[in-house]
Design a protein around this motif. Structure first.
Motif, PDB file in Angstrom:
ATOM      1  N   LEU B 126       0.834  -1.204   0.000  1.00  0.00           N
ATOM      2  CA  LEU B 126       0.000   0.000   0.000  1.00  0.00           C
ATOM      3  C   LEU B 126       0.869   1.255   0.000  1.00  0.00           C
ATOM      4  CD1 LEU B 126      -2.898   1.146   0.086  1.00  0.00           C
ATOM      5  CD2 LEU B 126      -2.637   1.334   2.556  1.00  0.00           C
ATOM      6  N   GLY B 127       1.944   1.253   0.785  1.00  0.00           N
ATOM      7  CA  GLY B 127       2.812   2.432   0.856  1.00  0.00           C
ATOM      8  C   GLY B 127       3.406   2.783  -0.499  1.00  0.00           C
ATOM      9  N   VAL B 128       3.931   1.764  -1.186  1.00  0.00           N
ATOM     10  CA  VAL B 128       4.541   2.015  -2.497  1.00  0.00           C
ATOM     11  C   VAL B 128       3.496   2.537  -3.479  1.00  0.00           C
ATOM     12  CG1 VAL B 128       5.758   0.953  -4.426  1.00  0.00           C
ATOM     13  CG2 VAL B 128       6.318   0.277  -2.084  1.00  0.00           C
ATOM     14  N   LEU B 129       2.299   1.951  -3.425  1.00  0.00           N
ATOM     15  CA  LEU B 129       1.277   2.352  -4.403  1.00  0.00           C
ATOM     16  C   LEU B 129       0.566   3.645  -4.026  1.00  0.00           C
ATOM     17  CD1 LEU B 129      -0.264  -1.135  -5.292  1.00  0.00           C
ATOM     18  CD2 LEU B 129       1.429   0.185  -6.566  1.00  0.00           C
ATOM     19  N   TYR B 130       0.430   3.911  -2.728  1.00  0.00           N
ATOM     20  CA  TYR B 130      -0.279   5.123  -2.287  1.00  0.00           C
ATOM     21  C   TYR B 130       0.630   6.350  -2.395  1.00  0.00           C
ATOM     22  CZ  TYR B 130      -2.119   8.407   1.291  1.00  0.00           C
ATOM     23  OH  TYR B 130      -2.540   9.516   1.980  1.00  0.00           O
ATOM     24  N   VAL B 131       1.884   6.224  -1.979  1.00  0.00           N
ATOM     25  CA  VAL B 131       2.800   7.367  -1.992  1.00  0.00           C
ATOM     26  C   VAL B 131       3.587   7.418  -3.308  1.00  0.00           C
ATOM     27  CG1 VAL B 131       4.743   8.487  -0.851  1.00  0.00           C
ATOM     28  CG2 VAL B 131       2.987   7.349   0.523  1.00  0.00           C
ATOM     29  N   GLY B 132       4.103   6.253  -3.742  1.00  0.00           N
ATOM     30  CA  GLY B 132       4.996   6.244  -4.897  1.00  0.00           C
ATOM     31  C   GLY B 132       4.284   6.386  -6.231  1.00  0.00           C
ATOM     32  N   LEU B 133       3.195   5.653  -6.402  1.00  0.00           N
ATOM     33  CA  LEU B 133       2.552   5.624  -7.718  1.00  0.00           C
ATOM     34  C   LEU B 133       2.048   6.994  -8.173  1.00  0.00           C
ATOM     35  CD1 LEU B 133       1.791   3.938 -10.106  1.00  0.00           C
ATOM     36  CD2 LEU B 133      -0.196   3.091  -8.871  1.00  0.00           C
ATOM     37  N   PRO B 134       1.349   7.780  -7.320  1.00  0.00           N
ATOM     38  CA  PRO B 134       0.908   9.109  -7.779  1.00  0.00           C
ATOM     39  C   PRO B 134       2.087  10.007  -8.147  1.00  0.00           C
ATOM     40  CG  PRO B 134      -0.302   8.468  -5.826  1.00  0.00           C
ATOM     41  CD  PRO B 134       0.787   7.460  -5.992  1.00  0.00           C
ATOM     42  N   LEU B 135       3.218   9.873  -7.445  1.00  0.00           N
ATOM     43  CA  LEU B 135       4.368  10.715  -7.777  1.00  0.00           C
ATOM     44  C   LEU B 135       5.027  10.224  -9.067  1.00  0.00           C
ATOM     45  CD1 LEU B 135       5.550  11.408  -4.141  1.00  0.00           C
ATOM     46  CD2 LEU B 135       4.576  13.048  -5.750  1.00  0.00           C
ATOM     47  N   ALA B 136       4.975   8.904  -9.329  1.00  0.00           N
ATOM     48  CA  ALA B 136       5.416   8.396 -10.627  1.00  0.00           C
ATOM     49  C   ALA B 136       4.523   8.961 -11.730  1.00  0.00           C
ATOM     50  CB  ALA B 136       5.360   6.870 -10.634  1.00  0.00           C
ATOM     51  N   MET B 137       3.217   9.061 -11.434  1.00  0.00           N
ATOM     52  CA  MET B 137       2.284   9.627 -12.415  1.00  0.00           C
ATOM     53  C   MET B 137       2.561  11.111 -12.646  1.00  0.00           C
ATOM     54  SD  MET B 137      -1.212   7.828 -11.159  1.00  0.00           S
ATOM     55  CE  MET B 137      -1.999   6.545 -12.142  1.00  0.00           C
ATOM     56  N   LEU B 138       3.024  11.817 -11.599  1.00  0.00           N
ATOM     57  CA  LEU B 138       3.361  13.235 -11.756  1.00  0.00           C
ATOM     58  C   LEU B 138       4.544  13.388 -12.721  1.00  0.00           C
ATOM     59  CD1 LEU B 138       2.537  16.063 -10.526  1.00  0.00           C
ATOM     60  CD2 LEU B 138       4.544  15.820  -9.071  1.00  0.00           C
ATOM     61  N   SER B 139       5.568  12.525 -12.557  1.00  0.00           N
ATOM     62  CA  SER B 139       6.698  12.545 -13.497  1.00  0.00           C
ATOM     63  C   SER B 139       6.218  12.232 -14.907  1.00  0.00           C
ATOM     64  CB  SER B 139       7.748  11.499 -13.097  1.00  0.00           C
ATOM     65  OG  SER B 139       8.490  11.946 -12.008  1.00  0.00           O
ATOM     66  N   ASP B 140       5.304  11.276 -14.985  1.00  0.00           N
ATOM     67  CA  ASP B 140       4.776  10.842 -16.272  1.00  0.00           C
ATOM     68  C   ASP B 140       4.000  11.980 -16.942  1.00  0.00           C
ATOM     69  OD1 ASP B 140       4.480   8.585 -18.052  1.00  0.00           O
ATOM     70  OD2 ASP B 140       2.351   8.646 -17.542  1.00  0.00           O
ATOM     71  N   LEU B 141       3.204  12.680 -16.136  1.00  0.00           N
ATOM     72  CA  LEU B 141       2.394  13.807 -16.612  1.00  0.00           C
ATOM     73  C   LEU B 141       3.280  14.868 -17.264  1.00  0.00           C
ATOM     74  CD1 LEU B 141      -0.663  13.941 -16.097  1.00  0.00           C
ATOM     75  CD2 LEU B 141      -0.234  15.360 -14.117  1.00  0.00           C
ATOM     76  N   ARG B 142       4.434  15.121 -16.638  1.00  0.00           N
ATOM     77  CA  ARG B 142       5.307  16.179 -17.137  1.00  0.00           C
ATOM     78  C   ARG B 142       5.903  15.830 -18.502  1.00  0.00           C
ATOM     79  NH1 ARG B 142      10.727  17.860 -16.323  1.00  0.00           N
ATOM     80  NH2 ARG B 142      10.972  20.129 -16.356  1.00  0.00           N
ATOM     81  N   ARG B 143       5.900  14.539 -18.856  1.00  0.00           N
ATOM     82  CA  ARG B 143       6.472  14.134 -20.144  1.00  0.00           C
ATOM     83  C   ARG B 143       5.498  14.317 -21.309  1.00  0.00           C
ATOM     84  NH1 ARG B 143       7.734   9.133 -17.313  1.00  0.00           N
ATOM     85  NH2 ARG B 143       9.497   9.672 -16.010  1.00  0.00           N
ATOM     86  N   LEU B 144       4.220  14.578 -20.971  1.00  0.00           N
ATOM     87  CA  LEU B 144       3.218  14.795 -22.011  1.00  0.00           C
ATOM     88  C   LEU B 144       3.531  16.055 -22.811  1.00  0.00           C
ATOM     89  CD1 LEU B 144      -0.188  14.338 -20.172  1.00  0.00           C
ATOM     90  CD2 LEU B 144       0.927  12.739 -21.726  1.00  0.00           C
ATOM     91  N   PHE B 145       2.876  16.191 -23.962  1.00  0.00           N
ATOM     92  CA  PHE B 145       2.821  17.479 -24.638  1.00  0.00           C
ATOM     93  C   PHE B 145       2.136  18.444 -23.668  1.00  0.00           C
ATOM     94  CE2 PHE B 145       0.369  20.483 -27.247  1.00  0.00           C
ATOM     95  CZ  PHE B 145       1.424  21.111 -27.885  1.00  0.00           C
ATOM     96  N   ASP B 146       2.691  19.635 -23.482  1.00  0.00           N
ATOM     97  CA  ASP B 146       2.149  20.586 -22.503  1.00  0.00           C
ATOM     98  C   ASP B 146       2.296  20.081 -21.068  1.00  0.00           C
ATOM     99  OD1 ASP B 146       1.397  22.840 -23.782  1.00  0.00           O
ATOM    100  OD2 ASP B 146      -0.728  22.319 -23.976  1.00  0.00           O
ATOM    101  N   GLY B 147       3.192  19.077 -20.856  1.00  0.00           N
ATOM    102  CA  GLY B 147       3.312  18.450 -19.543  1.00  0.00           C
ATOM    103  C   GLY B 147       3.590  19.412 -18.392  1.00  0.00           C
ATOM    104  N   PRO B 148       4.638  20.286 -18.497  1.00  0.00           N
ATOM    105  CA  PRO B 148       4.901  21.211 -17.382  1.00  0.00           C
ATOM    106  C   PRO B 148       3.675  22.063 -17.034  1.00  0.00           C
ATOM    107  CG  PRO B 148       6.767  21.155 -18.868  1.00  0.00           C
ATOM    108  CD  PRO B 148       5.687  20.356 -19.527  1.00  0.00           C
TER     109      PRO B 148
END
Lengths: 286, 286
Positions: B126-148
């Motif tokens: 739960l810790g890895v998925l609750y804390v880590g996964l959303p922050l991995a998604m934040l990094s992922d979001l920034r890689r999109l077009f218009d990510g920043p």
């Protein structure tokens, strides 16, 4: 159920006699194995997925009882629903965030004890991913080219190696493998299980994929066997930790359903990962 | 740490005065916000991922303390390693089975208490998925077009709506939202947070994506705001359930780091899912 099993466990370890009835065990296997093989080989996709979903939900029921007995307060209906959706439909596996956030929000709702917010969410997420995800992977495996043959490979390897561990342990067993969690298991049984898995797996894959070398078929079979033995030990540890001997008593002579599929819960992901990697580099040498 | 915080929580709820120092809070924000914006806008990809990974590991540390205090016996080093790999590298998110099986095998190892096998594996996953996964998604979001710009959108929406909830609650707050877990929150504050998020989000997206209609920008902003408020409440419940008021005391006046990012842990996945769906059908009407 659990108190009875805990007593049975104590009685069994005192007297040293196995609790399960060998005749019932053999008869159940004789009925179930042909049924399972027929299902894997010939059932339409929806029927196979439906049966696997039922197995997942029934095994999850035993997991949830163990989690509740450990004082974690798991979410019952949410875990069933998420497991069923995951196994029958699968996209949840690629997005565990949704599962995690929904479990946390439901576990923290006002109707529940606040102390069970974190433990309840954690136990529910683990249940869906530990019991549901490998069975979703089994359904996924069957959709591959040669899928039914891979599914029969992993099922047969699991059965064959279990039998080898049992008889190998009875014949040669002297050194306990994990006395704290599984007093009947020996290193000799584990080695017999690995040896027979290697022989069976190499023969099966030589028939199924004559282009695959023995180094590959041996490595795959060894990896699946080791995962399978780890899965068996982990489930025993979880069960003992919760104070139960059998996870349930659904199959006559076989203990609980979770006990029956515990090895598959590790063996299937192991095979699934190997075959996923295959796409990029494992297949090339075949 | 936790005992002191639990005492502080009791004292705060007795006297009704907030424990955090407003000046320290404002000063920390004045230093941090420009730093974060600069990082999102200009940092190379590896630096952004590295900073997000550090935030994830530091927040996980507070989560693990809460899980340990709840008696779950989480796996410390495994959880740090899995979180760092997930956030910095991400493929783990697509294959949670590996995470789950490794956590179970490590939690059931002989050196640990058997009673903590299931709870320890569950809390770690739960810790890895609750804390880590959303922050991995934040990094992922920034890689999109218009990510920043999407990252700044979700961060700014979170900050603006937090401030709106605080002042809206102070000015108009009469009906408690969740007295058991967050005595300072009111329904009036929640409505103010939603209203200000809608106004801010619609204005921001009208600037960022002039082709997007107000119905879409309003729906996205409302969804992210609701997720954000849920994330805040869930973390409070987890914290209170473990007997602590603040998750830690890393940022002066701001409580713990987990307290600071709790809203993002729900808001980021909400936006990530909306933008994932966008690929197939959400973008077409823009």
């Amino acid at each position: 159920m659990t108190t009875k099993n805990a007593n049975a466990a104590t009685a069994a370890s005192r007297t040293g006699t196995p609790r399960s009835n060998t005749l019932a065990r053999v008869l159940t296997a004789l009925v179930l194995i042909p049924l399972v093989l027929a299902l894997v080989a010939w059932a339409p996709r929806w029927l196979f997925s439906a049966v696997v979903t039922l197995v997942a939900v029934a095994a999850l029921r035993e997991y949830l009882a163990l989690a509740a007995q450990s004082g974690l307060g798991p979410l019952t209906w949410f875990s069933y629903a998420a497991t069923a959706v995951l196994v029958f439909w699968a996209p949840l596996a690629e997005s565990p965030a949704l599962l995690v956030l929904a479990a946390l929000a439901l576990a923290a709702r006002p109707a529940r004890s606040l102390e069970k917010a974190l433990p309840g969410a954690a136990a529910s997420v683990l249940g869906v991913l530990y019991v549901g995800l490998p069975l979703a992977m089994l359904s996924d495996l069957r959709r591959l080219f040669d899928g039914p043959r891979w599914v029969i490979y992993v099922l047969a390897l699991t059965w064959v190696s279990d039998t080898a561990a049992y008889f190998g342990g009875r014949a040669f067993g002297r050194h306990k493998l994990a006395p704290r969690i599984s007093p009947g298991k020996t290193w000799e049984g584990a080695v017999a299980s690995l040896a027979v898995s290697l022989a069976f797996g190499m023969a099966y894959l030589a028939w199924m994929r004559p282009d695959m070398g023995l180094a590959w078929s041996g490595s795959i079979s060894a990896a699946v066997n080791i995962a399978r033995q780890a899965g068996d030990l982990v489930e025993s540890a979880v069960k003992r930790g919760a104070g139960a001997k059998d996870s349930g008593s659904m199959l006559p002579g076989h203990g609980g359903l979770l006990d029956r599929i515990d090895a598959l819960l590790f063996a299937v992901p192991a095979l699934w990962y190997i075959l996923s990697l295959r796409v990029s580099w494992l297949l090339s040498p075949f």
